[in-house]
Scaffold this motif. Structure first.
Motif, PDB file in Angstrom:
ATOM      1  N   ARG A  81       0.837  -1.202   0.000  1.00 24.25           N
ATOM      2  CA  ARG A  81       0.000   0.000   0.000  1.00 24.25           C
ATOM      3  C   ARG A  81       0.872   1.251   0.000  1.00 24.25           C
ATOM      4  NH1 ARG A  81      -3.545  -1.916   3.291  1.00 24.25           N
ATOM      5  NH2 ARG A  81      -2.355  -1.470   5.160  1.00 24.25           N
ATOM      6  N   SER A  82       1.944   1.231   0.782  1.00 29.10           N
ATOM      7  CA  SER A  82       2.862   2.364   0.835  1.00 29.10           C
ATOM      8  C   SER A  82       3.545   2.579  -0.514  1.00 29.10           C
ATOM      9  CB  SER A  82       3.900   2.127   1.931  1.00 29.10           C
ATOM     10  OG  SER A  82       4.956   3.045   1.846  1.00 29.10           O
ATOM     11  N   HIS A  83       3.977   1.479  -1.138  1.00 31.39           N
ATOM     12  CA  HIS A  83       4.647   1.588  -2.441  1.00 31.39           C
ATOM     13  C   HIS A  83       3.681   2.077  -3.519  1.00 31.39           C
ATOM     14  CE1 HIS A  83       8.569  -0.013  -1.380  1.00 31.39           C
ATOM     15  NE2 HIS A  83       7.946  -0.901  -0.615  1.00 31.39           N
ATOM     16  N   ARG A  84       2.417   1.627  -3.461  1.00 28.37           N
ATOM     17  CA  ARG A  84       1.429   2.111  -4.430  1.00 28.37           C
ATOM     18  C   ARG A  84       1.213   3.608  -4.279  1.00 28.37           C
ATOM     19  NH1 ARG A  84      -1.406  -2.718  -3.411  1.00 28.37           N
ATOM     20  NH2 ARG A  84      -2.651  -1.661  -1.831  1.00 28.37           N
ATOM     21  N   ALA A  85       1.132   4.076  -3.043  1.00 26.74           N
ATOM     22  CA  ALA A  85       0.938   5.514  -2.809  1.00 26.74           C
ATOM     23  C   ALA A  85       2.148   6.304  -3.305  1.00 26.74           C
ATOM     24  CB  ALA A  85       0.701   5.783  -1.324  1.00 26.74           C
ATOM     25  N   ALA A  87       4.255   5.383  -5.672  1.00 28.95           N
ATOM     26  CA  ALA A  87       4.270   5.327  -7.136  1.00 28.95           C
ATOM     27  C   ALA A  87       3.254   6.307  -7.723  1.00 28.95           C
ATOM     28  CB  ALA A  87       3.979   3.910  -7.614  1.00 28.95           C
ATOM     29  N   ALA A  88       2.074   6.397  -7.122  1.00 29.96           N
ATOM     30  CA  ALA A  88       1.070   7.349  -7.612  1.00 29.96           C
ATOM     31  C   ALA A  88       1.559   8.782  -7.465  1.00 29.96           C
ATOM     32  CB  ALA A  88      -0.242   7.151  -6.855  1.00 29.96           C
ATOM     33  N   LYS A  89       2.220   9.066  -6.357  1.00 29.52           N
ATOM     34  CA  LYS A  89       2.762  10.421  -6.135  1.00 29.52           C
ATOM     35  C   LYS A  89       3.828  10.739  -7.187  1.00 29.52           C
ATOM     36  CE  LYS A  89       5.612  12.975  -2.903  1.00 29.52           C
ATOM     37  NZ  LYS A  89       6.552  12.805  -1.818  1.00 29.52           N
ATOM     38  N   LEU A  90       4.726   9.798  -7.442  1.00 36.08           N
ATOM     39  CA  LEU A  90       5.786  10.028  -8.432  1.00 36.08           C
ATOM     40  C   LEU A  90       5.222  10.145  -9.845  1.00 36.08           C
ATOM     41  CD1 LEU A  90       8.549   7.640  -7.060  1.00 36.08           C
ATOM     42  CD2 LEU A  90       8.477  10.133  -6.930  1.00 36.08           C
ATOM     43  N   GLU A  91       4.195   9.363 -10.169  1.00 39.28           N
ATOM     44  CA  GLU A  91       3.567   9.480 -11.483  1.00 39.28           C
ATOM     45  C   GLU A  91       2.923  10.855 -11.647  1.00 39.28           C
ATOM     46  OE1 GLU A  91       0.891   6.213 -11.876  1.00 39.28           O
ATOM     47  OE2 GLU A  91       2.502   4.779 -12.202  1.00 39.28           O
ATOM     48  N   GLY A  92       2.331  11.360 -10.578  1.00 40.59           N
ATOM     49  CA  GLY A  92       1.759  12.711 -10.629  1.00 40.59           C
ATOM     50  C   GLY A  92       2.826  13.758 -10.856  1.00 40.59           C
TER      51      GLY A  92
END
Length: 134
Positions: A81-85, A87-92
């Motif tokens: 869950r932490s890695h998904r969050a 990754a989403a932040k970095l993609e943004g």
């Protein structure tokens, strides 16, 4: 695959029916050992067919194993869950940087940043690699 699954289910059903027919005798299942229930009061034993005791023990063991694994793997789900969050932040951030650098604010920078050999703003005509004539 469906056929193999059906063969497995039928074989399992036949085995379970065989176990149930072979173990129909009644057994006493007690919660407390050797008359300890008499001190507490009440009836702490039940009469059940042996096959039902076997099936309930297997079901309880599977449920206990499921709960055990769920609790054991909680740390991995938390990390995922932490890695998904992250990754989403970095993609943004990458999307924001692409939007900022896709449209230069200054025409001079657009000319300087244009690929060599092509005039700035020239786009190829569909089906060719030649720039649009003006």
């Amino acid at each position: 695959m469906r056929f193999i699954r059906m063969v497995f289910v039928v074989a399992l059903a036949l085995i379970l029916i065989g176990i149930a027919l072979a173990n129909r005798q009644s057994v006493t299942l007690s919660l407390f050992p050797a008359d300890a229930g008499a001190f507490i009061g009440g009836r702490w034993s039940v009469e059940l067919p042996l096959f039902l005791v076997i099936f309930l023990a297997v079901a309880f063991g599977m449920l206990a194993g499921l709960i055990w694994e769920y609790l054991r793997e909680a740390q991995y789900r938390r990390e995922a869950r932490s890695h998904r969050a992250q990754a989403a932040k970095l993609e943004g951030e990458v999307g924001q940087l692409r939007r900022q650098h896709a449209n230069p604010r200054d025409e001079v920078l657009a000319i300087v940043d244009a690929p060599k050999g092509k005039p700035a703003g020239a786009t190829p005509v569909a089906g060719t690699s030649l720039p649009v004539t003006r």
